[in-house]
Scaffold this active site. Sequence first.
Site, mmCIF file in Angstrom:
data_model
loop_
_atom_site.group_PDB
_atom_site.id
_atom_site.type_symbol
_atom_site.label_atom_id
_atom_site.label_comp_id
_atom_site.label_asym_id
_atom_site.label_seq_id
_atom_site.Cartn_x
_atom_site.Cartn_y
_atom_site.Cartn_z
ATOM 1 N N TYR A 254 34.403 31.001 32.051
ATOM 2 C CA TYR A 254 34.439 30.777 33.486
ATOM 3 C C TYR A 254 33.458 29.665 33.837
ATOM 4 O O TYR A 254 32.417 29.528 33.188
ATOM 5 C CB TYR A 254 33.935 32.013 34.223
ATOM 6 C CG TYR A 254 34.922 33.127 34.455
ATOM 7 C CD1 TYR A 254 36.132 32.907 35.093
ATOM 8 C CD2 TYR A 254 34.595 34.427 34.099
ATOM 9 C CE1 TYR A 254 36.994 33.965 35.351
ATOM 10 C CE2 TYR A 254 35.461 35.489 34.363
ATOM 11 C CZ TYR A 254 36.659 35.245 34.986
ATOM 12 O OH TYR A 254 37.511 36.291 35.259
ATOM 13 N N GLU B 43 31.847 39.765 37.611
ATOM 14 C CA GLU B 43 30.589 40.506 37.798
ATOM 15 C C GLU B 43 29.436 39.527 38.001
ATOM 16 O O GLU B 43 28.308 39.766 37.590
ATOM 17 C CB GLU B 43 30.298 41.442 36.613
ATOM 18 C CG GLU B 43 31.204 42.626 36.551
ATOM 19 C CD GLU B 43 32.602 42.281 36.083
ATOM 20 O OE1 GLU B 43 33.532 42.409 36.892
ATOM 21 O OE2 GLU B 43 32.764 41.876 34.931
ATOM 22 N N ASN C 142 41.781 33.496 40.350
ATOM 23 C CA ASN C 142 41.554 34.629 39.479
ATOM 24 C C ASN C 142 41.885 35.928 40.192
ATOM 25 O O ASN C 142 41.233 36.268 41.174
ATOM 26 C CB ASN C 142 40.090 34.640 39.034
ATOM 27 C CG ASN C 142 39.847 35.644 37.954
ATOM 28 O OD1 ASN C 142 40.581 35.689 36.973
ATOM 29 N ND2 ASN C 142 38.832 36.464 38.127
ATOM 30 N N GLU C 143 42.905 36.621 39.711
ATOM 31 C CA GLU C 143 43.296 37.907 40.293
ATOM 32 C C GLU C 143 43.445 37.784 41.813
ATOM 33 O O GLU C 143 42.987 38.633 42.573
ATOM 34 C CB GLU C 143 42.288 38.992 39.905
ATOM 35 C CG GLU C 143 42.311 39.253 38.406
ATOM 36 C CD GLU C 143 41.259 40.241 37.919
ATOM 37 O OE1 GLU C 143 40.293 40.485 38.652
ATOM 38 O OE2 GLU C 143 41.414 40.751 36.813
ATOM 39 N N GLU D 237 42.964 38.828 29.928
ATOM 40 C CA GLU D 237 41.761 39.667 29.853
ATOM 41 C C GLU D 237 42.139 40.983 29.207
ATOM 42 O O GLU D 237 42.601 41.914 29.875
ATOM 43 C CB GLU D 237 41.174 39.947 31.253
ATOM 44 C CG GLU D 237 40.547 38.768 31.925
ATOM 45 C CD GLU D 237 39.819 39.143 33.225
ATOM 46 O OE1 GLU D 237 39.684 40.351 33.527
ATOM 47 O OE2 GLU D 237 39.403 38.215 33.937
ATOM 48 N N TYR E 253 28.544 44.742 27.707
ATOM 49 C CA TYR E 253 29.982 45.006 27.824
ATOM 50 C C TYR E 253 30.548 45.829 26.670
ATOM 51 O O TYR E 253 31.740 46.007 26.545
ATOM 52 C CB TYR E 253 30.737 43.666 27.921
ATOM 53 C CG TYR E 253 31.951 43.727 28.803
ATOM 54 C CD1 TYR E 253 31.835 43.606 30.174
ATOM 55 C CD2 TYR E 253 33.214 43.921 28.267
ATOM 56 C CE1 TYR E 253 32.949 43.679 30.991
ATOM 57 C CE2 TYR E 253 34.334 43.998 29.075
ATOM 58 C CZ TYR E 253 34.193 43.872 30.433
ATOM 59 O OH TYR E 253 35.303 43.939 31.242
#
Length: 659
Positions: free
Chosen positions: A102, A148, A206-207, A287, A352
Site C-alpha cells: 500500500y 489498519e 480499496n473495498e 487479500e 498479524y
Amino acid sequence: MFVETALRATAVQHLAAFSFSFSLPAPCCILSYLLLHVCHTISLNVAGRSFGIDYDSNCFVKDGKPFRYISGSIHYSRVPSYYWKDRLLKMKMAGLDAIQTYVPWNYHEPQMGTYDFFGGKDLEYFLQLANDTGLLVILRAGPYICAEWDMGGLPAWLLEKKSVVLRSSDSDYLEAVERWMSVLLPKMRPYLYQNGGPIIMVQVENEYGSYFACDYNYLRFLLKLFRLHLGDEVVLFTTDGASQFHLKCGALQGLYATVDFAPGGNVTAAFLAQRNSEPKGPLVNSEFYTGWLDHWGHRHSVVPAQTIAKTLNEILACGANVNLYMFIGGTNFAYWNGANMPYMPQPTSYDYDAPLSEAGDLTEKYFALREVIGMQLPEGLIPPTTPKFAYGKVCLQKFINLLGFFLFFSQYFGYVLYRTTLPKNCVEPTPLSSPLNGVHDRAYVSVNGVPQGILERDKSLKINITGQAGANLDILVENMGRVNFGRYNNDFKGLVSNLTLAQDILVGWEIYPLDIDGAVNSDFFYLLDHPKRSAVKALSYEVPAFYTGTLSIPGGIPDLPQDTYVNFPGWTKGQIWINGFNLGRYWPARGPQLTLYVPRNVLVASVPNNITVLELERSPCSTQACEIEFVDEPNINATLQHETDKPPLFVRELSMKHL
Ligand SMILES: *[C@@H]1O[C@H](CO)[C@@H](O)[C@H](O)[C@H]1NC(C)=O
Ligand SMILES: *[C@@H]1O[C@H](CO)[C@@H](O)[C@H](O)[C@H]1NC(C)=O
Ligand SMILES: *[C@@H]1O[C@H](CO)[C@@H](O)[C@H](O)[C@H]1NC(C)=O
Ligand SMILES: *[C@@H]1O[C@H](CO)[C@@H](O)[C@H](O)[C@H]1NC(C)=O
Ligand SMILES: *[C@@H]1O[C@H](CO)[C@@H](O)[C@H](O)[C@H]1NC(C)=O
Ligand SMILES: *[C@@H]1O[C@H](CO)[C@@H](O)[C@H](O)[C@H]1NC(C)=O
C-alpha cells in the site's frame, strides 16, 4: 481489510486444525475448467516487456505468456528501511512471484502540499530493492487504503473542511487527490513493468463497496486520473469483499475487479462472486488472510497454518492468483495505527500472525506455506532469523510533568491539552461527563495538577472530580488513531462535543496542541536537570509525566547492537522514544501486547542511547522499581482481563447494513 471479515476470521480460529495432506490434490473449484486450456499469447510491446489480461483465456499474460502470481503483502511503512532487503529476500525465498504494498498518502503528504519520500519513506528505493530481488510489485496506490492505518491512509488535514465527504466526488477531496496523484504517479511510471520496472498492477480504490458513498463518478474520476499519469497499458484494479453486495459499489467498467476472502471458507463461492463482475479474466484473491489484526483489550488473533495451507491449496488448484495478506505485518510505529468502530484502536504491533513475524522471524507458518507454494522455490539460502538481545533493565528517572513543559505546534497526531477553570466549588465528587461521547479518544483529567481520572471514547463517559472554583481543569486528550474503515472515517480528534460539570456546560477552553515529538528531539529536553525523587503516595492516577534514562550497549560482544523488545513492568500506558525515534504506544494494562519491538537500527553502540517514556496514567516509580526491561522475546499475546465484546454505545449506521 474490512471489519466484517473479523467475524469470519473468528470463525476460522475456532475451526479445529483438521488434518489434511499436502500431497492430496486439493478439491478444485468448478471454475477451473475455464482456466485449464492454454492461454492465448499476445504480442509483446516495443520494449519487449508486457503485462496484461487475456480475457478469452481467463489469465494474465506477461511477456506474451500465460502468467499466474502468488504474492505477499509487505507495507514498507511498517518495516524499517534498514530491513527492507532482508524481508524481501525472505519473501522471494518462500517462492513468491510478487509483493503487494500500500502507499499511505498521509505518510507522504503530512501537511497539505509538503511531500516526504526520504529515508524510511523512499518508496522508489523500496521498488528498486523489490526489482533487484526478482519480485514483481502489485501497487495499491490509494488514495484510500484501509490497512489498519491512521484514517485508512487519508491525510487528517482533509478534515479541515468539516463537511468533506471523503472518497466521493466532493470537489475539495477530488482536488486534493488530483494534486497528490500528480506527485505520486509520475514517480511510479518508470517502475511499471512495461517500462522496465517491477509494477504489474495498480489498485485505485480499496473495498469501496464496503463504503456508504457508492459514487461511480468518483471511481470514474480515479480511472481517468490514473490513466492520465500511467498510460493505457497498465492493469488497473479494485478489490472488494467476495460478494455481490460488495462488488456492486466497488467495481467499475475499466477497473479489473478482484476479491478478498479468508481461509476456511468456500473458495468456489468466493470466486463465483468475482465472476459476477468479471465474467472473464483471471481469478484473483487480493487479500487472502494469513492471520488477523489485533485491538487493544482484545485477545491476540491467531489463525492456524493448516487452515491457511488448506485453502491456499484450493485457491491454487483453481489456477487463481493470490496475495497473502500479510506476509509480514510489521509495526505501527509512532502514531500510525488505525481503529475500528465502535472505537477500538489497533496496537503498535501489526504482527498479524503472519508467516514472517513482526521482527521478520521465520515461523512454522512460513515453512508450511512455502511447502504449498512448493513447485517454484528459488535456489539459494533463506536469510536466517535475526538474533535478538536481552540488554536487561534500564533505570528511568522522573523528569518532568507533561503539563509543566509546553511546546506548541499545529499538528495532526499525538496529544492536545484543553484547559479551563472550574466554574464552582466541587467539594463533593461532581460528575464531569461527555454526554455526547465527544472525547476523541482518551482524556487524562487533572485539577490543579491533581489527577482525577480518565474519560474514554465509547467506554468511560463520566468521572467524578473535586476542586475549588477557579482551579485549573486540565484535560490532556490523546489521539489513539483515526478510524480506518467505513462511515466513521471522518474521525475528528480532540474534544468534539461539550463537556459538562454536573449540569453545566464547561466553557472558556484554551487549547494547546503539544509538539511532544519535537520536544523529545530537541537537545534542550535532555539537558534539563532531573528533579530530586520525592516520596509520592501511590495514587490510582498520576498526571502524565516524562521519564528518561539511557541504555548502553555492552562492549566485548560481537555483532551488537541487535534487535530487542522492551517490556514495561508496572507501567500503565504511554509512548516511548529511543534516540528520538518514536517506537509507538505501550499499554500493558490493557494488552494483549506487552512488549514493543525495537529494531537494531534505532540503537547505537558508540554512545548511550537516550530513552524517553511518556507515562500517561501511572508509573511504577513511587512503589516499585522505576525501570523498563529489554528482553529477547516478544510478548504480544498476553491474556489479561480481556473485554468480552460489549454492545456498542452507538447504534450502528446504515453503512453497516450488510453485517
Ligand atoms: C528490474 O529487473 C529486471 C530483471 O529482472 C531488469 O531487466 C530491469 O532492468 C530491472 N529494472 C530496474 C528499474 O532496475
Ligand atoms: C461451495 O459453493 C458452491 C457454489 O456456491 C456450492 O455449489 C458448493 O456446494 C459449496 N460447497 C460447500 C462445501 O458448501
Ligand atoms: C460519583 O460520586 C457519587 C457520589 O459520591 C457516586 O454515587 C457515583 O457512583 C460516582 N460516580 C462515578 C462515575 O464514580
Ligand atoms: C456547546 O456549548 C456551547 C455553549 O453553551 C453552545 O453554544 C454550543 O452550541 C454547544 N455545542 C453543542 C455541539 O452542543
Ligand atoms: C542523547 O542526548 C544527548 C543530549 O542531548 C546527546 O548529546 C546525544 O547525542 C544523544 N544520544 C544519541 C545516541 O542520540
Ligand atoms: C503466546 O505465544 C507464545 C509463543 O507462540 C506461546 O508459547 C504462548 O503459549 C502464547 N500465550 C498465550 C497466553 O496464548
